[in-house]
Structures are given as C-alpha cells and as structure tokens.
Design a protein around this motif. Structure first.
Motif, PDB file in Angstrom:
ATOM      1  N   ARG A 240       0.731  -1.338  -0.106  1.00  0.00           N
ATOM      2  CA  ARG A 240      -0.056   0.170  -0.105  1.00  0.00           C
ATOM      3  C   ARG A 240       0.978   1.236   0.017  1.00  0.00           C
ATOM      4  O   ARG A 240       0.789   2.268  -0.745  1.00  0.00           O
ATOM      5  CB  ARG A 240      -0.885   0.084   1.260  1.00  0.00           C
ATOM      6  CG  ARG A 240      -1.787  -1.190   1.489  1.00  0.00           C
ATOM      7  CD  ARG A 240      -2.940  -1.082   0.457  1.00  0.00           C
ATOM      8  NE  ARG A 240      -2.587  -1.729  -0.550  1.00  0.00           N
ATOM      9  CZ  ARG A 240      -2.217  -3.146  -0.759  1.00  0.00           C
ATOM     10  NH1 ARG A 240      -2.354  -3.718   0.262  1.00  0.00           N
ATOM     11  NH2 ARG A 240      -2.058  -3.615  -1.947  1.00  0.00           N
ATOM     12  N   GLN A 268      -6.354   4.094  -1.062  1.00  0.00           N
ATOM     13  CA  GLN A 268      -7.801   3.541  -1.324  1.00  0.00           C
ATOM     14  C   GLN A 268      -7.706   3.051  -2.898  1.00  0.00           C
ATOM     15  O   GLN A 268      -8.342   2.011  -3.161  1.00  0.00           O
ATOM     16  CB  GLN A 268      -8.777   4.650  -1.212  1.00  0.00           C
ATOM     17  CG  GLN A 268      -9.116   4.916   0.298  1.00  0.00           C
ATOM     18  CD  GLN A 268      -9.516   4.041   1.056  1.00  0.00           C
ATOM     19  OE1 GLN A 268     -10.322   2.869   0.521  1.00  0.00           O
ATOM     20  NE2 GLN A 268      -9.417   3.934   2.459  1.00  0.00           N
ATOM     21  N   ALA A 269      -6.943   3.827  -3.840  1.00  0.00           N
ATOM     22  CA  ALA A 269      -6.790   3.402  -5.129  1.00  0.00           C
ATOM     23  C   ALA A 269      -5.957   2.053  -5.187  1.00  0.00           C
ATOM     24  O   ALA A 269      -6.257   1.018  -5.709  1.00  0.00           O
ATOM     25  CB  ALA A 269      -6.170   4.395  -5.828  1.00  0.00           C
ATOM     26  N   LYS A 271      -5.872  -0.167  -2.876  1.00  0.00           N
ATOM     27  CA  LYS A 271      -6.564  -1.130  -2.122  1.00  0.00           C
ATOM     28  C   LYS A 271      -7.559  -1.733  -3.064  1.00  0.00           C
ATOM     29  O   LYS A 271      -7.746  -2.860  -3.402  1.00  0.00           O
ATOM     30  CB  LYS A 271      -7.384  -0.580  -1.049  1.00  0.00           C
ATOM     31  CG  LYS A 271      -8.491  -1.475  -0.241  1.00  0.00           C
ATOM     32  CD  LYS A 271      -9.118  -0.756   0.726  1.00  0.00           C
ATOM     33  CE  LYS A 271     -10.057  -1.790   1.459  1.00  0.00           C
ATOM     34  NZ  LYS A 271     -10.831  -1.206   2.611  1.00  0.00           N
ATOM     35  N   LYS A 272      -8.069  -0.917  -4.135  1.00  0.00           N
ATOM     36  CA  LYS A 272      -8.965  -1.592  -5.041  1.00  0.00           C
ATOM     37  C   LYS A 272      -8.464  -2.591  -6.038  1.00  0.00           C
ATOM     38  O   LYS A 272      -8.974  -3.148  -6.494  1.00  0.00           O
ATOM     39  CB  LYS A 272      -9.621  -0.248  -5.767  1.00  0.00           C
ATOM     40  CG  LYS A 272     -10.680   0.497  -4.823  1.00  0.00           C
ATOM     41  CD  LYS A 272     -11.319   1.461  -5.543  1.00  0.00           C
ATOM     42  CE  LYS A 272     -12.200   2.464  -4.926  1.00  0.00           C
ATOM     43  NZ  LYS A 272     -12.888   3.670  -5.757  1.00  0.00           N
ATOM     44  N   GLN A 273      -6.878  -2.053  -6.169  1.00  0.00           N
ATOM     45  CA  GLN A 273      -6.202  -2.972  -7.075  1.00  0.00           C
ATOM     46  C   GLN A 273      -5.734  -4.242  -6.140  1.00  0.00           C
ATOM     47  O   GLN A 273      -5.428  -5.042  -6.895  1.00  0.00           O
ATOM     48  CB  GLN A 273      -5.050  -2.162  -7.375  1.00  0.00           C
ATOM     49  CG  GLN A 273      -5.215  -0.937  -8.365  1.00  0.00           C
ATOM     50  CD  GLN A 273      -5.863  -1.365  -9.623  1.00  0.00           C
ATOM     51  OE1 GLN A 273      -5.346  -2.318 -10.339  1.00  0.00           O
ATOM     52  NE2 GLN A 273      -6.861  -0.528  -9.931  1.00  0.00           N
ATOM     53  N   PRO A 275      -7.662  -6.724  -3.539  1.00  0.00           N
ATOM     54  CA  PRO A 275      -8.677  -7.065  -2.557  1.00  0.00           C
ATOM     55  C   PRO A 275      -8.067  -7.579  -1.451  1.00  0.00           C
ATOM     56  O   PRO A 275      -8.941  -7.552  -0.704  1.00  0.00           O
ATOM     57  CB  PRO A 275      -9.668  -8.289  -3.662  1.00  0.00           C
ATOM     58  CG  PRO A 275      -8.576  -8.723  -4.500  1.00  0.00           C
ATOM     59  CD  PRO A 275      -7.438  -7.453  -4.841  1.00  0.00           C
ATOM     60  N   ARG A 279      -7.672  -2.455   5.589  1.00  0.00           N
ATOM     61  CA  ARG A 279      -8.350  -1.151   6.024  1.00  0.00           C
ATOM     62  C   ARG A 279      -7.228  -0.333   6.406  1.00  0.00           C
ATOM     63  O   ARG A 279      -6.382  -0.727   7.269  1.00  0.00           O
ATOM     64  CB  ARG A 279      -9.559  -1.132   6.896  1.00  0.00           C
ATOM     65  CG  ARG A 279     -10.753  -1.691   6.619  1.00  0.00           C
ATOM     66  CD  ARG A 279     -11.663  -2.298   7.554  1.00  0.00           C
ATOM     67  NE  ARG A 279     -12.382  -0.630   7.626  1.00  0.00           N
ATOM     68  CZ  ARG A 279     -13.160  -0.231   8.735  1.00  0.00           C
ATOM     69  NH1 ARG A 279     -13.278  -1.008   9.958  1.00  0.00           N
ATOM     70  NH2 ARG A 279     -13.616   0.899   8.885  1.00  0.00           N
TER      71      ARG A 279
END
Length: 287
Positions: A240, A268-269, A271-273, A275, A279
């Motif tokens: 991250r 957050q970007a 994180k979407k890449q 899964p 958090r």
C-alpha cells in the motif's frame, strides 16, 4: 589464507580472528552476550530469504548463521568448555537417537507414533542432562512449568508458546468467542487509561500488552500463527505504502509534500487493485 568448501577453514579463520595480538580488535572484544543479538539477526535474515524465495540470498545468510555457530563454539573453546566438534557430535547424537525409526530398530512407524517416540526420548535426554550436571557439580536450576519457553523469543511468539504450554494443564478457554470477550475487556481498559486527564504511560503500556497477549491467544484458538498473520499484514502495508510512493513520483512530488488526504486517496486506489488489502489506519480512525 584461501577460501575453502571445508568447514575446517572457517574454524581456522575464526581462531585467527580471536588470536590475541594478531587477530581482529573488534572480534577479540566480543563475548557470548554481545554476539547473541547478531545470532538472532542472522536467523531472521535466513527466514527472510526463505520468505522471498531467494536462493542466492539464502545461501549467503546460511553462511552468516553458520559463522555465528563457529563464533560461539570458538569462545567456548577458549574457556575450555567445549569446541565445534563437540557441537557437531552432540547434534548428530541427538538426531540419531531421536529417529530410531530411521537409524534403529523401530522401523515403519506411523507419523502419529513418531511424536510419542520423540517425547519418550526427550524425557530420557532430560534425565541424562540432569545426571551430567550433577557429575560436573552444577546445580540443577529450579524450573517452573513455563520455564522451557525461551525468553529470547520474539514477544508475540513467546506469548503464543506460553499459552500453548499453559493449555496443556487446562488453563485455557474452550471457545474462541470467550477470547474475543477478553479482547474487548482489555481494549475497554486501554480506552479508560487513554481517557484519563493525566494518562499513565506505564499503565497504558500494561493494558496494551494485555491486549496483544489476548490477540495472540485468539490466533492460537483459530489455529493461526500470529507471527505469520502479522507478517501478511506487514507485507500488505508495504505494498500500500509503495503505491503511495509511486503516485508521489508520478505527480512529480514527494511523500513529505503530500497531504494526508492525498495519501489516503492513493491508499484507497491501491486497495481496489489488491482485494487482500486491509483497511487503512486512516479509514479505521474515520469510522
């Protein structure tokens, strides 16, 4: 002196480094206590090379770890306690003795029976060690039930081992949900300490330690290695954070110049890449 594939050359090198007058000043100053942290460090670096599946690095780190064994053996030899060959003889004797199903008459044993053989042999070895200490005039240390758990373990591993040991005599919960209740209790006590007008750092440290201990207990009940669970999260955090660095570089800026909001957007970007990401600490704090 030339390199060699023979272990005797490494022993010769260590002896030369530890020779007063002609050896290395730094090596001559060392003792068991000062070298012990390096021994632990090298063991961790071996584990890191394995985790990265880097065989070249593993080869090098195993050499570094072997050097630690030779180092300690040399210092013991200087004190007329034991030498490297004694170390080799001791471990070969132990391995042969603990595997009678391979080197002895108890062949063809099923895996579930091998554990029983090990426990029986280790009990015999403990009795022999006591007799050896008595013959040398060494007092047998008074051992409590938990004293076999090394205090040199990483704290999380030590907590796991202590709890496993205590569980053998029934000092344990029989339901993981009860451990969750204990975690909630500990976090509540931690929150109370943090909420005081004049928080006590020692009390906060104690409550945080209790919380971590309870979390290690939950991992054991779930049959999850707490060290590995935390390592997985550490690796995710590295990925991250590396993504945030990439965004900074792409935008021609630096991490120091980015705002918290910009870093959170990049997090957050990323994180979407991925899964499997956890958090973020920012997201948790917001909620």
């Amino acid at each position: 002196m030339k390199p060699s594939r023979d272990i005797s050359r490494l022993i010769e090198i260590m002896a030369a480094l530890r020779t007063p007058g002609t050896g290395c000043p730094w090596d001559l100053e060392q003792n068991f206590a000062t070298i012990a942290p390096y021994t632990l460090e090298e063991a961790y670096e071996v584990a890191d090379a394995i985790a990265k599946d880097d065989m070249l690095e593993l080869r090098e780190e195993l050499g570094d770890l072997l050097l630690q064994v030779v180092y300690h053996a040399r210092m013991a030899e200087e004190k007329d306690q034991f030498s490297f060959p004694d170390v080799v003889e001791g471990i070969t004797k132990k391995m042969i003795r603990r595997h009678p199903h391979v080197f002895g008459d108890e062949t063809g044993e099923k895996p579930e029976l091998v554990k029983g053989i090990w426990e029986r042999i280790k009990s015999e070895e403990r009795a022999e060690k006591r007799a050896e200490r008595e013959a040398l005039g060494l007092a047998e240390p008074n051992k409590g039930f938990l004293d076999d758990v090394p205090t040199a373990f990483p704290a999380l591993q030590e907590a796991d081992e202590l709890q496993r040991r205590a569980s053998k005599v029934g000092f344990d919960w029989n339901d993981a949900r009860l451990v969750l209740d204990k975690i909630r209790e500990e976090t509540h006590e931690l929150d109370e300490e943090l909420s005081k007008s004049d928080p006590d750092k020692d009390r906060i440290t104690d409550e945080l330690g209790d919380t971590l201990f309870a979390l290690a207990n939950l991992a054991r009940h779930l049959d999850i290695d707490p060290e590995e669970a935390l390592r997985r999260t550490n690796r995710k955090f590295r990925r991250r954070f590396a993504a945030i660095e990439d965004v900074a570089e792409a935008n021609g800026t630096t991490l120091e110049a980015m705002s918290l909001e910009e870093m959170e957007t990049a997090w957050q970007a990323a994180k979407k890449q991925d899964p499997t990401a956890t958090r973020s600490c920012f997201e948790t704090r917001k909620n």
